[in-house]
Design an enzyme around this catalytic site. Structure first.
Site, PDB file in Angstrom:
ATOM      1  N   LYS A   1      -1.673  -0.858   0.731  1.00  0.00           N
ATOM      2  CA  LYS A   1      -2.596  -0.368   1.763  1.00  0.00           C
ATOM      3  C   LYS A   1      -3.205  -1.552   2.514  1.00  0.00           C
ATOM      4  CE  LYS A   1      -3.983   3.454  -1.191  1.00  0.00           C
ATOM      5  NZ  LYS A   1      -2.680   4.107  -1.120  1.00  0.00           N
TER       6      LYS A   1
ATOM      7  N   LYS B   1       4.794   4.841   1.254  1.00  0.00           N
ATOM      8  CA  LYS B   1       4.238   5.549   2.415  1.00  0.00           C
ATOM      9  C   LYS B   1       3.233   4.685   3.201  1.00  0.00           C
ATOM     10  CE  LYS B   1      -0.185   7.288   1.554  1.00  0.00           C
ATOM     11  NZ  LYS B   1      -0.631   6.393   0.574  1.00  0.00           N
TER      12      LYS B   1
ATOM     13  N   GLY C   1      -1.313  10.766  -2.089  1.00  0.00           N
ATOM     14  CA  GLY C   1      -0.787  11.851  -2.920  1.00  0.00           C
ATOM     15  C   GLY C   1      -1.875  12.750  -3.493  1.00  0.00           C
ATOM     16  N   ASN C   2      -3.029  12.172  -3.819  1.00  0.00           N
ATOM     17  CA  ASN C   2      -4.111  12.965  -4.411  1.00  0.00           C
ATOM     18  C   ASN C   2      -4.649  14.046  -3.493  1.00  0.00           C
ATOM     19  OD1 ASN C   2      -4.488  12.055  -7.032  1.00  0.00           O
ATOM     20  ND2 ASN C   2      -5.401  10.167  -6.272  1.00  0.00           N
TER      21      ASN C   2
ATOM     22  N   LYS D   1      11.499   1.550  -9.211  1.00  0.00           N
ATOM     23  CA  LYS D   1      10.696   2.784  -9.167  1.00  0.00           C
ATOM     24  C   LYS D   1      11.305   3.856 -10.055  1.00  0.00           C
ATOM     25  CE  LYS D   1       7.285   3.244  -6.093  1.00  0.00           C
ATOM     26  NZ  LYS D   1       5.980   3.775  -6.499  1.00  0.00           N
TER      27      LYS D   1
HETATM   28  P1  ADP Z   1      -2.736   7.045  -2.828  1.00  0.00           P
HETATM   29  O1  ADP Z   1      -2.150   8.223  -3.497  1.00  0.00           O
HETATM   30  O2  ADP Z   1      -3.843   7.389  -1.877  1.00  0.00           O
HETATM   31  O3  ADP Z   1      -1.719   6.119  -2.244  1.00  0.00           O
HETATM   32  P2  ADP Z   1      -3.192   5.064  -4.935  1.00  0.00           P
HETATM   33  O4  ADP Z   1      -3.531   5.538  -6.313  1.00  0.00           O
HETATM   34  O5  ADP Z   1      -1.851   4.522  -4.671  1.00  0.00           O
HETATM   35  O6  ADP Z   1      -3.536   6.295  -3.973  1.00  0.00           O
HETATM   36  O7  ADP Z   1      -4.285   3.988  -4.473  1.00  0.00           O
HETATM   37  C1  ADP Z   1      -5.680   4.247  -4.559  1.00  0.00           C
HETATM   38  C2  ADP Z   1      -6.238   3.616  -5.835  1.00  0.00           C
HETATM   39  O8  ADP Z   1      -6.239   2.188  -5.722  1.00  0.00           O
HETATM   40  C3  ADP Z   1      -7.687   3.923  -6.131  1.00  0.00           C
HETATM   41  O9  ADP Z   1      -7.829   5.138  -6.819  1.00  0.00           O
HETATM   42  C4  ADP Z   1      -8.121   2.729  -7.000  1.00  0.00           C
HETATM   43  O10 ADP Z   1      -8.152   3.076  -8.354  1.00  0.00           O
HETATM   44  C5  ADP Z   1      -7.016   1.683  -6.793  1.00  0.00           C
HETATM   45  N1  ADP Z   1      -7.461   0.330  -6.469  1.00  0.00           N
HETATM   46  C6  ADP Z   1      -6.818  -0.777  -6.903  1.00  0.00           C
HETATM   47  N2  ADP Z   1      -7.411  -1.891  -6.462  1.00  0.00           N
HETATM   48  C7  ADP Z   1      -8.468  -1.482  -5.708  1.00  0.00           C
HETATM   49  C8  ADP Z   1      -9.489  -2.189  -4.969  1.00  0.00           C
HETATM   50  N3  ADP Z   1      -9.517  -3.515  -4.909  1.00  0.00           N
HETATM   51  N4  ADP Z   1     -10.421  -1.449  -4.307  1.00  0.00           N
HETATM   52  C9  ADP Z   1     -10.385  -0.103  -4.357  1.00  0.00           C
HETATM   53  N5  ADP Z   1      -9.463   0.617  -5.054  1.00  0.00           N
HETATM   54  C10 ADP Z   1      -8.509  -0.060  -5.714  1.00  0.00           C
HETATM   55 MG    MG Z   2      -0.067   5.183  -3.524  1.00  0.00          MG
END
Ligand code: ADP
Ligand code: MG
Length: 314
Positions: free
Chosen positions: A276, A214, A11-12, A129
């Protein structure tokens, strides 16, 4: 044959948390992301892009709620479709412009995607959610009564509608997507996890109010189009163990067994890195490669120079 890569954009990459969500902001962010994506196209990869839609579908829902009763509101799954069209069209334009600048011979298509979920998915029993506008307790009770919405308190800021996040079973229409890929086309597909539908006893499809993760739909997409690589592009350069602690350690190339161990040890948060890593592990199980990295470093990460790679062959 060139390698087929599914790129899942967070999303970012489309809207940063501090931004308002104007057209100009989103267009600029999408253009930056598309410039990175075209680097991969230029390097000869067959590319399928999928993306999140959290902030966008949130704003569409709010618009729906704020324009009541003047304009009839659309159900959540139609709002998801609107967000696929909105992001997909801006992305298609940006990709095509960048492809032209590089004088590459490639078409671009954004495909609306339905994602089938199981009507009996346990997620429907306890929606988690929060989506759409904030309401007072009284308004929330009224909406629960009138519309049958499940309402939940969100972060002490009021009440919001809660919807289920069921597991994606199958993304529909991927035969057409594969045909496009085989015919020199960069495809945008399954945006926002896809438009959630269920199948009834007569085999008819029907949209349903839900949101699909997603990262999990990107996994389904990758499996079904037989991708060689699943790349999840987010806002951190690597996956870390002990993330945010003094002893945090970045992961570079790791085996499936290592990834599973760290997952079981609880190193990845449920709402962000968890899905992820789950998607990456599942994909790597087919002897393939999944990569989690920042959008900026996508090209370098594909050759293992940066990012976190989960390899199904080591
Ligand atoms: P997106 O919008 O890309 O799905 P998310 O915010 O859902 O992004 O996921 C990315 C975030 O996951 C990162 O910004 C980080 O703060 C967080 N995060 C949580 N646990 C971890 C980890 N073990 N290693 C790296 N990032 C992590
Ligand atoms: Mg996300």
């Amino acid at each position: 044959m060139s390698e087929r890569v599914v790129l899942a954009l967070g999303g970012n990459a489309i809207l940063q948390p501090e931004q308002k969500g104007t057209y100009e902001e989103q267009k600029e962010n999408i253009e930056k992301a598309c410039n990175r994506i075209v680097e991969l196209v230029k390097a000869g990869y067959q590319v399928i892009v999928t993306h999140g839609n959290g902030p966008q579908v949130g704003q569409i829902l709010l618009q729906n709620e704020l324009t009541q009763p003047e304009i009839p509101s659309m159900p959540l799954w139609v709002c998801t479709a609107e967000s696929q069209g909105m992001i997909g069209s801006i992305m298609q334009e940006a990709l095509k412009n960048e492809i032209n600048r590089h004088q590459l011979d490639k078409n671009v298509s954004a495909v609306l995607s339905l994602t089938e979920v199981d009507a009996n998915d346990p997620a429907f029993e306890s929606p988690t959610k929060p989506v759409g506008a904030f309401y007072s307790k009284e308004e929330a009770d009224k909406l629960a009564e009138e519309k049958g919405w499940v309402m939940m308190e969100d972060a002490g800021r009021g009440y919001r509608r809660a919807v289920a996040s069921p597991k994606p079973k199958r993304i529909l229409g991927l035969e057409s997507v594969k045909t496009l890929l085989d015919n020199n086309t960069v495809v945008i597909s399954a945006g926002g996890g896809g438009i959630p539908v269920v199948r009834d006893e007569q085999n008819n499809l029907q949209g349903i109010s839900a949101v699909i993760d997603k990262d999990l739909s990107a996994l389904e997409l990758s499996k079904e189009v037989e991708a060689d690589v699943l790349m999840i592009l987010t806002d951190v350069s690597n996956v870390f163990i002990n993330y945010g602690k003094e002893n945090q350690q970045k992961l570079e190339t790791i085996s499936l067994a290592e990834a599973e161990k760290y997952y079981d040890d609880g190193h990845f948060s449920a709402g962000s890195m968890g899905p992820k890593m789950k998607a990456a592990i599942d994909f790597a199980k087919n002897g393939k490669k999944a990569i989690i990295c920042s959008l900026e470093e996508a090209k370098e990460a594909l050759t293992g120079k940066t990012g976190t790679t989960i390899s199904g062959t080591i």
